[in-house]
Design a protein around this motif. Structure first.
Motif, PDB file in Angstrom:
ATOM      1  N   PHE A  11       0.816  -1.207   0.000  1.00 35.88           N
ATOM      2  CA  PHE A  11       0.000   0.000   0.000  1.00 35.88           C
ATOM      3  C   PHE A  11       0.858   1.270   0.000  1.00 35.88           C
ATOM      4  O   PHE A  11       0.337   2.364  -0.188  1.00 35.88           O
ATOM      5  CB  PHE A  11      -0.947   0.017   1.198  1.00 35.88           C
ATOM      6  N   SER A  12       2.167   1.133   0.254  1.00 37.27           N
ATOM      7  CA  SER A  12       3.047   2.298   0.161  1.00 37.27           C
ATOM      8  C   SER A  12       3.320   2.674  -1.286  1.00 37.27           C
ATOM      9  O   SER A  12       3.879   3.737  -1.548  1.00 37.27           O
ATOM     10  CB  SER A  12       4.373   2.009   0.882  1.00 37.27           C
ATOM     11  N   TRP A  13       2.952   1.791  -2.224  1.00 35.98           N
ATOM     12  CA  TRP A  13       3.040   2.082  -3.655  1.00 35.98           C
ATOM     13  C   TRP A  13       1.663   1.826  -4.262  1.00 35.98           C
ATOM     14  O   TRP A  13       1.427   0.818  -4.922  1.00 35.98           O
ATOM     15  CB  TRP A  13       4.092   1.188  -4.314  1.00 35.98           C
ATOM     16  N   PRO A  14       0.722   2.757  -4.068  1.00 36.80           N
ATOM     17  CA  PRO A  14      -0.682   2.475  -4.380  1.00 36.80           C
ATOM     18  C   PRO A  14      -1.091   2.737  -5.826  1.00 36.80           C
ATOM     19  O   PRO A  14      -2.271   2.619  -6.154  1.00 36.80           O
ATOM     20  CB  PRO A  14      -1.426   3.437  -3.448  1.00 36.80           C
ATOM     21  N   VAL A  56       5.526   5.419  -8.176  1.00 35.58           N
ATOM     22  CA  VAL A  56       4.383   5.379  -7.245  1.00 35.58           C
ATOM     23  C   VAL A  56       3.670   4.033  -7.270  1.00 35.58           C
ATOM     24  O   VAL A  56       2.697   3.860  -6.523  1.00 35.58           O
ATOM     25  CB  VAL A  56       3.369   6.503  -7.561  1.00 35.58           C
ATOM     26  N   SER A  57       4.144   3.102  -8.096  1.00 43.16           N
ATOM     27  CA  SER A  57       3.410   1.850  -8.259  1.00 43.16           C
ATOM     28  C   SER A  57       4.175   0.615  -7.837  1.00 43.16           C
ATOM     29  O   SER A  57       3.563  -0.417  -7.561  1.00 43.16           O
ATOM     30  CB  SER A  57       2.976   1.685  -9.727  1.00 43.16           C
ATOM     31  N   VAL A  61      15.414   9.470  -9.799  1.00 41.07           N
ATOM     32  CA  VAL A  61      15.973   9.302  -8.456  1.00 41.07           C
ATOM     33  C   VAL A  61      15.352  10.305  -7.491  1.00 41.07           C
ATOM     34  O   VAL A  61      14.960   9.954  -6.361  1.00 41.07           O
ATOM     35  CB  VAL A  61      17.508   9.448  -8.486  1.00 41.07           C
ATOM     36  N   LEU A  62      15.233  11.559  -7.911  1.00 43.56           N
ATOM     37  CA  LEU A  62      14.628  12.576  -7.057  1.00 43.56           C
ATOM     38  C   LEU A  62      13.166  12.259  -6.774  1.00 43.56           C
ATOM     39  O   LEU A  62      12.679  12.464  -5.653  1.00 43.56           O
ATOM     40  CB  LEU A  62      14.762  13.952  -7.710  1.00 43.56           C
ATOM     41  N   LEU A  63      12.471  11.756  -7.775  1.00 41.29           N
ATOM     42  CA  LEU A  63      11.074  11.362  -7.549  1.00 41.29           C
ATOM     43  C   LEU A  63      10.988  10.210  -6.554  1.00 41.29           C
ATOM     44  O   LEU A  63      10.080  10.175  -5.704  1.00 41.29           O
ATOM     45  CB  LEU A  63      10.434  10.954  -8.878  1.00 41.29           C
ATOM     46  N   MET A  64      11.923   9.260  -6.641  1.00 41.29           N
ATOM     47  CA  MET A  64      11.941   8.159  -5.678  1.00 41.29           C
ATOM     48  C   MET A  64      12.184   8.664  -4.270  1.00 41.29           C
ATOM     49  O   MET A  64      11.511   8.245  -3.315  1.00 41.29           O
ATOM     50  CB  MET A  64      13.017   7.139  -6.065  1.00 41.29           C
ATOM     51  N   SER A  78       9.872   9.744   0.977  1.00 37.26           N
ATOM     52  CA  SER A  78       9.740  10.699   2.073  1.00 37.26           C
ATOM     53  C   SER A  78       8.288  11.045   2.354  1.00 37.26           C
ATOM     54  O   SER A  78       7.955  11.466   3.468  1.00 37.26           O
ATOM     55  CB  SER A  78      10.510  11.986   1.747  1.00 37.26           C
ATOM     56  N   TYR A  79       7.434  10.862   1.338  1.00 37.71           N
ATOM     57  CA  TYR A  79       6.047  11.294   1.504  1.00 37.71           C
ATOM     58  C   TYR A  79       5.051  10.139   1.433  1.00 37.71           C
ATOM     59  O   TYR A  79       4.236   9.945   2.321  1.00 37.71           O
ATOM     60  CB  TYR A  79       5.702  12.329   0.427  1.00 37.71           C
TER      61      TYR A  79
END
Length: 769
Positions: free
Chosen positions: A298-301, A442-443, A474-477, A482-483
């Protein structure tokens, strides 16, 4: 701005004189890549851009995509129930807004544009669904309307350009009697093959699957059907002039036959994790948010949010209708990029088609069920295929330095734009790749890392204009960890850090720990490893043949780069499987190059190279070679059937198991526990968070299963034939061991049977907990 002086989608064939058929070049006489003359230049002559007119096919595709963009959310908004609405919802996910965006870019290759259309559509749906979920504003249908607005905006822009520049009339090739006869004969054979296959599927009883998996359950009709399909594929592959329509039909039917067999034979989707994902999606549908601190996934929804959006558009109660054919659909989607990869590396449509069949016959990894990794794998392939196409079209400057200086000079090199690609289209392509990369972030936990490794490989080889793309991902990861993935980070950070550099432990958990249990089953597992090893070995041969090409390091790097994932984490012991999965298209391409090099070398030595005066209607080779190729493809497809279906006896979900799950669904008290003796299969997936699954297995409980049940006293115990088989195969337990445990618990008066069918026994505790 987009340069209107270039063609919308002219076909580029960089190795042969070709005739475009259905958007894919068909091959005439290959002109390069022999074993005797190693290729030293990866940049063939590029066909000039075609006239600036769009084609009628572009108009039809744009109209269909625009219609889907409006119809799917309109039906959902009006709550209109139609039989084909789930199919329309799936089409929405695959073409909106990607098709208008791809047409707007006017890239000089139809296949490339098709891949980008698919990647943009999947990526945009994943990102939009995640955004509305994370924002706490869960309204999937209005979110779909937002995507429709984007699609229509691009469609209007494309339509205005079509009106300004005109539409080219359809060009119909002259009738070829030999091609017409070939299509009639192959169509008849394909229909007969699928009829035989369907009869074989109907007669298959997967309860007969044992130590050798599905191999002990399939009958002769299945084998005959595969032989017929592969015979058509071999004949089509070895014709002087390729017929893309026949090869495409073969590809679809072979994919259905290989990857849909178990699910269709059972009537239910195998791999219980897919059913759990249906539960995740159902929870989002009901609550509009994820269940915090329940499951790391669920951390990658992204996938689950997009799945809930799909359910809303389809007008179905949950995502169950999408389970059965998911492996077929995901494999077909990925093959678009596989074909582009094969064509880019080999400069030969013939070899690209062969690469597709090699991938189909070696992908036993079973990561194509209804799951985030299946969607993200498609995005990964589209990103890499797009960059690989660009690298083979872009002229690059020569490098004069040697040693370390040469490597640094190559890494700093920036290729020119491919011919026919404007600066605006190049910038837009980069933006679409960023969308796809962000969607993987995000997935899925692992896929963005594989994307980054591939992007770095392109940068190090000086083969991409998008040099900073990997930094952006990398920055998006980092931002997402972090969020959006704080639940996972707080609970598993030690495990993630502890896996780094532990290659020996990773290999042990991925291979050694799994090679246990029944000796026959152990040998079968080793066959799986050997099948992947054989692919790797032939790919090494291909690496030898491309060693003098300027793109050799790039191609080989893409094939071996995914294995660096083993340095980063074990991924629950599955990282080696994922490494082979990410590398498979490139290993298959190199394997085809190796096989082609050997064939050419043999012909050179024996003086049997084909005569150049044959007409285009005659085959490249004779009937014996076609028959030999058909046999080889059939054997490979049967090897895939064996390796992929080895665990079918405990990975399948027969109808009785689903009935047992439905029985529990209405009877489990909130907060109760359901005990299982091994991996349970389908649990009540629509009661996510209302109950707990309790493993009674000795390695988790510390005591034998009976004592564990007495100690923990779960309200229900689920006993299934699939649990019995997994204990038999992986722990060398006697068949029926689960029933023995159930009978002992009943004999002690602790539990009583409340549900029994062919596949399931459900025990209920007799006293108060």
């Amino acid at each position: 701005m987009v340069d209107t002086a270039t063609s919308a989608f002219p076909v580029v064939d960089t190795a042969t004189t070709a005739i475009p058929v259905a958007g894919v070049a068909t091959e005439a006489i290959p002109a390069r890549h022999t074993a005797a003359e190693p290729v030293t230049d990866r940049f063939p002559v590029v066909a000039p851009p075609a006239p600036s007119l769009s084609t009628r096919a572009d108009v039809v595709v744009l109209a269909v995509a625009s219609g889907v963009a409006v119809a799917a959310p309109a039906l959902a908004s009006a709550a209109v129930s139609l039989p084909g609405r789930p199919v329309l919802a799936v089409l929405f996910m695959l073409v909106v807004p990607g098709v208008p965006v791809a047409l707007f870019l006017r890239l000089p290759d139809r296949l490339l544009s098709a891949n980008i259309a698919l990647g943009v559509s999947l990526g945009a749906n994943l990102l939009v669904a995640t955004a509305v979920l994370q924002a706490g504003w869960w309204h999937p249908v209005p979110a779909s309307w937002a995507l429709t607005a984007v699609a229509l905006a691009f469609a209007v822009a494309v339509g205005r350009r079509m009106l300004a520049t005109g539409v080219a009339p359809a060009v119909r090739p002259a009738a070829d009697p030999s091609r017409v006869r070939f299509r009639l004969v192959t169509s008849f054979v394909l229909v007969v093959a699928m009829t035989v296959w369907a009869i074989g599927v109907h007669e298959t009883d997967l309860n007969a699957a044992g130590l050798l998996g599905v191999a002990t359950a399939v009958g002769w009709k299945y084998v005959v059907a595969l032989a017929m399909l592969m015979s058509v594929a071999a004949a089509a592959l070895l014709r002087r002039q390729l017929d893309a329509a026949v090869l495409a039909a073969c590809t679809v039917l072979v994919t259905l036959a290989l990857y849909g067999f178990v699910n269709i034979a059972d009537g239910q989707a195998s791999v219980a994790t897919g059913w759990l994902h249906v539960g995740f999606i159902h929870y989002i549908t009901d609550n509009g948010h994820v269940l915090a601190s329940y499951d790391a996934r669920f951390s990658w929804p992204g996938f689950f949010a997009a799945g809930a959006q799909l359910v809303a558009l389809a007008g179905v109660p949950d995502a169950r209708p999408f389970l059965l054919l998911s492996p077929v659909v995901f494999n077909l989607l990925s093959l678009l990029a596989v074909f582009l990869i094969g064509r880019s590396v080999t400069s030969s449509p013939r070899c690209a088609w062969l690469t597709v069949f090699v991938v189909l016959c070696t992908n036993w990894y079973q990561q194509d069920y209804f799951a985030p990794q299946a969607v993200c794998y498609v995005l990964y392939l589209v990103v890499v295929a797009t960059l690989l196409w660009s690298s083979t079209q872009c002229p690059t400057s020569a490098v004069g330095a040697r040693g370390v200086g040469r490597a640094l000079e190559i890494a700093r090199r920036v290729p020119a734009r491919p011919p026919g690609v404007t600066s605006g289209a190049s910038l837009g392509t980069g933006a679409t790749l960023l969308v796809m990369g962000a969607a993987t972030v995000v997935s899925h936990q692992l896929t963005p890392v594989a994307v980054i490794i591939a992007l770095v490989t392109f940068v190090v080889c000086g083969a991409t204009r998008y040099r900073s793309l990997w930094i952006m991902i990398v920055l998006l990861m980092v931002a997402w960890y972090s969020y959006g993935a704080t639940d996972f980070i707080f609970g598993h950070l030690g495990e993630v850090i502890g896996d780094v550099g532990q290659v020996q432990n990773t290999i042990s958990s991925a291979v050694t720990d799994r090679l246990t249990g029944n000796p026959v089953y152990l040998y079968a597992q080793q066959t799986r490893i050997g099948w992947s090893g054989a692919l790797f070995g032939v790919a090494l041969l291909g690496a030898w043949f491309v060693r003098r090409r300027r793109d050799a390091v790039l191609v080989v790097g893409l094939a071996v780069g995914p294995f660096t994932l083993m340095l980063l984490q074990s991924y629950g012991g599955e990282v080696l499987i994922r490494c082979f999965l990410y590398a498979a298209p490139f290993l298959a391409t190199l394997a085809v190059v190796g096989a082609r090099g050997v064939v050419h070398a043999v012909r050179e030595r024996t003086g049997r190279r084909r005569a150049g005066d044959r007409t285009a209607s005659r085959p490249v080779v004779g009937v014996p070679v076609i028959a030999l190729t058909a046999v080889a493809l059939t054997v490979m497809s049967l090897a895939l059937t064996f390796t992929r279906g080895l665990n079918v006896s405990f990975e399948r979900n027969p109808g009785g198991l689903l009935a047992g799950s439905d029985f529990l669904l209405d009877r489990i008290p909130t907060g109760a526990a359901v005990g299982t003796l091994r991996f349970p299969g389908i649990l009540p997936y629509r009661r996510l968070g209302d109950y707990s699954a309790l493993s009674l297995e000795e390695r988790f409980c510390g005591v034998p299963e009976v004592e564990c049940a007495i100690k923990d006293r779960p309200e229900f115990i689920l006993v299934t034939t699939t649990q019995d088989r997994i204990g038999e195969l992986q722990s060398a337990l006697p068949r029926g061991w689960t029933i023995t445990i159930a009978d002992e618990l009943i004999a002690r008066g602790l539990y009583t049977k409340v549900f029994v069918n062919r596949d399931v026994e459900i025990l209920k505790i007799t006293g108060e907990r």
